[in-house]
Write a protein that holds these residues in place. Structure first.
Motif, mmCIF file in Angstrom:
data_model
loop_
_atom_site.group_PDB
_atom_site.id
_atom_site.type_symbol
_atom_site.label_atom_id
_atom_site.label_comp_id
_atom_site.label_asym_id
_atom_site.label_seq_id
_atom_site.Cartn_x
_atom_site.Cartn_y
_atom_site.Cartn_z
ATOM 1 N N GLY A 306 -24.987 -6.697 58.309
ATOM 2 C CA GLY A 306 -25.813 -7.889 58.372
ATOM 3 C C GLY A 306 -26.921 -7.869 57.329
ATOM 4 N N TRP A 307 -27.587 -9.000 57.197
ATOM 5 C CA TRP A 307 -28.680 -9.126 56.239
ATOM 6 C C TRP A 307 -29.765 -8.094 56.516
ATOM 7 C CZ3 TRP A 307 -29.145 -11.925 51.873
ATOM 8 C CH2 TRP A 307 -30.407 -12.067 51.333
ATOM 9 N N GLU A 308 -30.065 -7.866 57.789
ATOM 10 C CA GLU A 308 -31.118 -6.915 58.135
ATOM 11 C C GLU A 308 -30.741 -5.500 57.703
ATOM 12 O OE1 GLU A 308 -29.518 -8.821 60.278
ATOM 13 O OE2 GLU A 308 -30.954 -10.409 60.786
ATOM 14 N N ASP A 309 -29.466 -5.132 57.903
ATOM 15 C CA ASP A 309 -29.016 -3.802 57.505
ATOM 16 C C ASP A 309 -29.096 -3.624 55.993
ATOM 17 O OD1 ASP A 309 -28.214 -3.222 60.234
ATOM 18 O OD2 ASP A 309 -26.492 -4.519 59.867
ATOM 19 N N ARG A 361 -23.122 -19.560 49.274
ATOM 20 C CA ARG A 361 -23.661 -20.067 50.551
ATOM 21 C C ARG A 361 -24.393 -18.971 51.307
ATOM 22 N NH1 ARG A 361 -18.909 -22.402 53.949
ATOM 23 N NH2 ARG A 361 -18.018 -20.445 53.182
ATOM 24 N N HIS A 362 -23.871 -17.737 51.235
ATOM 25 C CA HIS A 362 -24.466 -16.618 51.962
ATOM 26 C C HIS A 362 -25.317 -15.728 51.067
ATOM 27 C CE1 HIS A 362 -21.930 -17.867 55.245
ATOM 28 N NE2 HIS A 362 -20.827 -17.596 54.580
ATOM 29 N N ASN A 363 -25.333 -16.043 49.766
ATOM 30 C CA ASN A 363 -26.151 -15.296 48.821
ATOM 31 C C ASN A 363 -25.808 -13.811 48.826
ATOM 32 O OD1 ASN A 363 -27.957 -15.510 46.749
ATOM 33 N ND2 ASN A 363 -29.754 -15.114 47.997
ATOM 34 N N ARG A 364 -24.515 -13.511 48.728
ATOM 35 C CA ARG A 364 -24.048 -12.135 48.665
ATOM 36 C C ARG A 364 -22.599 -12.125 48.194
ATOM 37 N NH1 ARG A 364 -22.223 -8.429 53.134
ATOM 38 N NH2 ARG A 364 -21.026 -7.883 51.285
ATOM 39 N N LYS A 546 -31.877 -12.253 42.356
ATOM 40 C CA LYS A 546 -31.155 -13.529 42.351
ATOM 41 C C LYS A 546 -29.762 -13.394 42.948
ATOM 42 C CE LYS A 546 -31.143 -17.878 40.969
ATOM 43 N NZ LYS A 546 -32.170 -18.844 41.426
ATOM 44 N N TRP A 547 -29.076 -12.329 42.578
ATOM 45 C CA TRP A 547 -27.707 -12.108 43.044
ATOM 46 C C TRP A 547 -27.675 -10.749 43.733
ATOM 47 C CZ3 TRP A 547 -28.543 -13.908 37.939
ATOM 48 C CH2 TRP A 547 -28.206 -15.246 37.741
#
Length: 561
Positions: A306-309, A361-364, A546-547
């Protein structure tokens, strides 16, 4: 009486230093060898009352561990009530301070054996919200991290943080699971390490040959007293695994571990990813969806970090940077059920023979990337692409890849490079033949739909190629600093770009070099500030801001997709 054999001391040193045959290393076991005895499947004792709840809270760091107040009961023990309340808050339960059914259910949930509050006063790495930007101020580290840097001596062994980017791991020979084949176990662990490698600069390599002292992370299965560990497993139903702070990860073989393709049992992959997070230095996190939550829930679908991880681990090890061989948006034209033409795009980054699809969309990056270039792009060079351009105008829709002195036209309908196109032109073709006046090899290029020009970059020069006239535009070549002037003095790539591309996601042109990018001023920018120069370069920014997560992985894991 036998004669004593005397060996020269230098020979003895050479003998000791020589490499030993590669055999599964013997781990330290209990002195009575009880951890080598075959065990009958045991069930963990459930938490059912105040006494067992107190032991649970002490084991997982919610209380100081004293049992003197058990006799006083819950009403006479405000410290215990406070610990229960904190546990309830951490697990998003109604905070009552009482040992109710929901709290008992949470305590009996299968979970990691590591404490939830391992070091009093330690702080969790700061976590960024989706779409946020990193704080440029110096990173704050928990106290155990400062101790690793030598500023203070910890009272307990801290979670291990590694200073090297290449880390070696091994499934130890005496720690195989009795439930999965050895190859299945190794496959799961390779995938688990890869998942962390996909979001950090760390690269993990399975090492079955080096001396044990050179292996950073060792994994193994056991039951009860196991593998010389001072913390026995409790049997099936509660503690699934634990990580020791100097690089060992142990799994309770009384649990029913299963492969990623199974819908039943305990996902070995999910548990392994969690425990690797501990070895890398992450504590338990209470964010919903985090892999570092202490409690286990079976993944409904293929899970990912996840984003937090990702933000937590990157607070320790940093983010992945450039450079890239090339980057571009790939345009797709599809018809709906009603016959309407719909245009969509995907962003791709290429480096060293691998490529990533970037999910804007998810920036990853896409889960499971990178992938070897020949797997997804057929007929183009497998390494070291210089540029990609998409000539998209009325009557023309052509895509080209460039490397060295040649270029290839790509057939998007058949997903492969042309050997010969509809005009009878064969590929690969010399750049000088297809784009007269343009030198080679190139640094990068992009097609600008605003002007109908292809901008070719070589060293410090720019060649604007007029597609409609099939020739270099008048007064070109020019210096890059003149065609794309710096908005802020001295803030310019000047020469030797890595990549340039027009992003449909951001409606902007980007120039990339090393770990930095410059965005080209667009029409909206000039509406807000008419003083901005046409094609001016805004101040440099970090690619990693940015990416996100465009990270390398070890080549041994590239064939796992």
């Amino acid at each position: 009486m036998q004669a004593t054999l005397r060996l020269p001391w230098k020979w003895l040193l050479c003998f000791l230093a020589a490499p030993w045959p590669s055999q599964p290393e013997k781990l330290f076991h209990s002195r009575d060898h009880s951890d080598l005895e075959e065990s009958v499947l045991r069930q963990a004792k459930p938490v059912t009352d105040l006494h067992s709840a107190q032991l649970f809270l002490s084991k997982y760091g919610w209380t100081e561990g004293s049992r003197k107040l058990l006799a006083a009961g819950l009403s006479g023990n405000p410290g215990l009530r406070e610990a229960i309340a904190k546990f309830q808050s951490f697990n998003r339960l109604p905070v009552t301070g009482q040992l109710d059914k929901a709290t008992l259910a949470a305590m009996n949930q299968p979970r990691c054996g590591m404490p939830d509050h391992q070091l009093p006063g330690a702080t969790v790495p700061r976590i960024m919200p989706r779409g946020g930007s990193l704080d440029p101020s110096p990173r704050e580290h928990p106290k155990w991290f400062s101790a690793l840097l030598g500023r203070q001596r910890p009272k307990r062994s801290p979670p291990r943080a590694f200073s090297r980017r290449l880390l070696r791991w091994r499934l130890v020979g005496e720690g195989y699971s009795s439930q999965l084949s050895i190859e299945e176990q190794r496959f799961v662990f390779r995938l688990a390490f890869r998942m962390w490698s996909e979001v950090t600069p760390l690269v993990f390599k399975e090492d079955q040959l080096s001396p044990p002292a050179l292996v950073d992370i060792k994994l193994g299965f056991g039951t009860g007293q196991h593998l010389g560990c001072s913390r026995p497993f409790d049997g099936s139903g509660q503690e699934l695994a634990h990580a020791r702070h100097f690089g060992d990860i142990h799994f309770d073989d009384d649990e029913h571990f299963t492969s990623p393709s199974s819908d039943s049992g305990i996902s070995l992959l999910k548990v392994a990813v969690h425990e690797i997070g501990h070895v890398l230095g992450l504590p338990h996190l209470d964010q919903t969806g985090s892999i570092m939550q202490p409690g286990y829930t079976h993944p409904e679908t293929e899970f990912e970090l996840g984003w937090e991880d990702r933000r937590a681990i990157q607070a320790l090890y940093g983010s992945c940077e450039g450079p890239f061989d090339t980057a571009f948006d790939w345009i797709r034209k599809e018809k709906t059920h009603y016959g309407e033409l719909v245009v969509s795009f995907s962003t791709y980054f290429f480096r060293s023979g691998w490529y990533w699809l970037y999910e804007n969309r998810h920036n990853r990056t896409r889960y499971g990337d990178p992938i070897l270039t020949p797997v997804g792009w057929h007929g183009i060079p497998s390494h070291d692409l210089d540029a990609y351009i998409h000539v998209w105008m009325w009557g023309r829709d052509e895509r080209y890849f460039f490397q060295g002195n040649h270029y290839w036209r790509y057939d998007s309908d058949n997903d492969q490079a042309y050997e010969e196109d509809e005009q009878g032109i064969r590929y690969p073709r010399l750049i000088s033949e297809g784009f007269p006046g343009v030198p080679s090899p190139l640094d990068t290029a992009f097609y600008d739909r605003r002007t109908g020009f292809i901008y070719f970059f070589q060293k410090s020069s720019v060649y604007a190629f007029d597609v409609s006239r099939n020739q270099v535009a008048d007064s070109y070549p020019k210096r890059m600093t003149d065609v794309f002037p710096a908005v802020m003095a001295q803030d310019h790539p000047v020469r030797d770009l890595d990549s340039a591309y027009f992003s449909y996601a951001h409606n902007a042109i980007f120039l990339l070099k090393g770990n930095s990018y410059w965005r080209v001023v667009n029409a909206r920018d000039r509406q807000h500030d008419p003083s901005l120069a046409f094609n001016g370069l805004l101040p440099r920014q970090s690619i990693s801001q940015k990416w996100f997560d465009i990270c390398d992985v070890h080549p041994s894991t590239l064939t796992m997709n």
